[in-house]
Design a protein around this motif. Structure first.
Motif, mmCIF file in Angstrom:
data_model
loop_
_atom_site.group_PDB
_atom_site.id
_atom_site.type_symbol
_atom_site.label_atom_id
_atom_site.label_comp_id
_atom_site.label_asym_id
_atom_site.label_seq_id
_atom_site.Cartn_x
_atom_site.Cartn_y
_atom_site.Cartn_z
ATOM 1 N N LEU A 1 53.171 -5.848 83.498
ATOM 2 C CA LEU A 1 52.520 -4.560 83.761
ATOM 3 C C LEU A 1 51.457 -4.708 84.835
ATOM 4 O O LEU A 1 51.329 -3.857 85.727
ATOM 5 N N GLN A 2 50.706 -5.799 84.779
ATOM 6 C CA GLN A 2 49.683 -6.043 85.796
ATOM 7 C C GLN A 2 50.312 -6.242 87.170
ATOM 8 O O GLN A 2 49.794 -5.741 88.179
ATOM 9 N N SER B 1 53.124 -4.948 88.135
ATOM 10 C CA SER B 1 53.587 -3.621 88.539
ATOM 11 C C SER B 1 52.436 -2.796 89.122
ATOM 12 O O SER B 1 52.612 -2.068 90.104
ATOM 13 N N LYS B 2 51.253 -2.924 88.525
ATOM 14 C CA LYS B 2 50.091 -2.193 89.023
ATOM 15 C C LYS B 2 49.698 -2.674 90.419
ATOM 16 O O LYS B 2 49.288 -1.874 91.277
ATOM 17 N N SER C 1 52.084 -1.109 92.843
ATOM 18 C CA SER C 1 51.748 0.303 93.042
ATOM 19 C C SER C 1 50.531 0.466 93.944
ATOM 20 O O SER C 1 50.452 1.397 94.753
ATOM 21 N N LEU C 2 49.584 -0.471 93.810
ATOM 22 C CA LEU C 2 48.378 -0.431 94.632
ATOM 23 C C LEU C 2 48.735 -0.560 96.112
ATOM 24 O O LEU C 2 48.228 0.196 96.958
ATOM 25 N N SER D 1 50.580 2.582 97.353
ATOM 26 C CA SER D 1 49.645 3.699 97.523
ATOM 27 C C SER D 1 48.833 3.535 98.800
ATOM 28 O O SER D 1 48.593 4.498 99.536
#
Length: 396
Positions: free
Chosen positions: A177-178, A180-181, A184-185, A188
């Motif tokens: 999950l980390q 994946s974040k 995404s960062l 973005s």
């Protein structure tokens, strides 16, 4: 079937003696009544993404189920892929059928804990990929699966192993999950920096790279290479959007690497042929041991000035992915193919180089967090998980 009394404790036993094992099937795609309005969940390998399978992309009708080799499996059935992506494992949470690439396993002996078997089969998947042996061939049949040897320690030991592995599994999930974040960062940040591409000068892709070349696919062995031995990448090496060099096939000793098809750092690799949802996926190679080739179903390119490689790779993998996939030819039943001549015409927006470089520096800093921290943790946890499992469970 009601499980029997304990009879295999302390032994290695053939999977076929512990479980009823069946394969699935696919109703004819040409018969609309087998598919249209279907309400029977139908599992494909792509649906097995977590431990429990609770939903499917497609459903079939009762007529499709009745007129094919597909079988209806109850919740609790273990699923094991036997074609293509060998060794994917899941547990049904719903009443569902599967395609022929997936076997359904129903435990029939009380000697074996349900979750223990799941983790054992999962560890076999990891072992096959890391060792280059085991079940890493292109496919296996039900006979091979039924003959697979499974250790059966006492139930109390099985449950202890499962408890420990579930703890590590949760840690792995958090680590993923980390990661994946972090992904995404960066995505973005890409959108924030470049915004509407309509305001930039554009050039066709062929004018932005030195060339668009396909690789070479010599006859390979059925298993992965050991360490840095010569090998050829599989499509799965780039399908996830992250370069995975351990997804490969070994070259026979009689076959040498084709030097001009060897993968190097800063190569951009793009799948020219794949399933409709995966064709056109691309990655930027950041690290490689320099002893592996890319196959003829993958394109390679290097950007020319004023194009930054990191910028181009994120552009191709993100905002332009849909446009790239729209170039592919082929039906839903077959592999889609992107013609080189059409990819070459793809319109590439070109922001100022200093802006591209600023983005590349940002992405590189995030990568340091990924590879220096979270990815190391992820790999360590995965290694500990399965090494510990084998040391305890896989005993004579």
């Amino acid at each position: 079937m009601t499980p029997s009394k304990h009879q295999f404790v302390g032994k290695k036993v053939k999977l076929g003696e512990l479980c009823e094992i069946y394969s699935g099937g696919t109703p004819k795609r040409s018969v609309s009544e087998y598919w249209t309005g279907g309400n029977v969940p139908w599992v494909k390998i792509g649906d097995i993404t977590e431990k429990y399978v609770s939903s499917t992309e497609e459903c079939i009708t009762q007529a499709g189920l009745n007129n094919s080799s597909a079988k209806l499996f109850k919740p609790g059935t273990l699923l094991y892929s036997i074609f293509a992506s060998i060794g994917a494992v899941g547990i049904l949470n719903i009443l569902a059928a599967t395609n022929q690439a997936i076997a359904g396993l129903v435990i029939r002996d009380n000697s074996l804990d349900h979750d223990f078997l799941y983790h054992y089969l999962k560890s076999r998947e990891v072992a096959s990929k890391t060792s280059g042996r085991g079940v890493a061939q292109s496919n296996i049949n039900l006979t091979i699966l039924r003959n697979m040897q499974v250790p059966v320690p006492p139930l109390v030991v099985q449950k202890e192993i499962v408890q420990n592995l579930e703890i590590v599994s949760r840690q792995l999930k958090m680590a993923k999950l980390q990661l994946s974040k972090l992904d995404s960062l960066v995505k973005s940040r890409f959108v924030e920096m470049f915004g509407d591409f309509a305001c930039y000068e554009t050039k066709p892709l062929i004018k932005c790279v030195d060339c668009i070349e396909a690789g070479k696919s010599p006859k390979c062995l059925a298993f992965s290479r050991k360490m840095a031995e010569p090998g050829v990448l599989k499509l799965s090496a780039i399908s996830s959007g992250v370069y995975c060099e351990n997804e490969n096939k070994a070259l026979p000793r009689s076959v040498s690497l084709t030097i001009d098809k060897v993968v190097h750092a800063n190569d951009i690799l793009l799948s020219r042929k794949n399933t409709p949802e995966l064709v056109g996926r691309s990655v930027l190679v950041k690290h490689t041991d320099g002893n592996i080739m890319f196959p003829d179903i993958i394109f390679r390119m290097h950007p020319l000035s004023p194009i930054n490689a990191m910028y181009l790779s994120y552009l191709l993998a993100g905002p332009l992915l849909h446009s790239i996939q729209s170039l592919a030819h082929g039906s839903a039943k077959s592999m889609s193919n992107i013609p080189k001549s059409e990819l070459a015409k793809l319109s590439i927006p070109i922001p100022a180089l200093n802006l591209q470089n600023e983005f590349a520096n940002f992405a590189s800093q995030v990568d340091k967090s990924r590879f220096g921290g979270m990815l190391h943790l992820l790999n360590s946890l995965s290694g500990i998980m399965h090494a510990s499992f084998f040391s305890v469970a896989d005993t004579d």
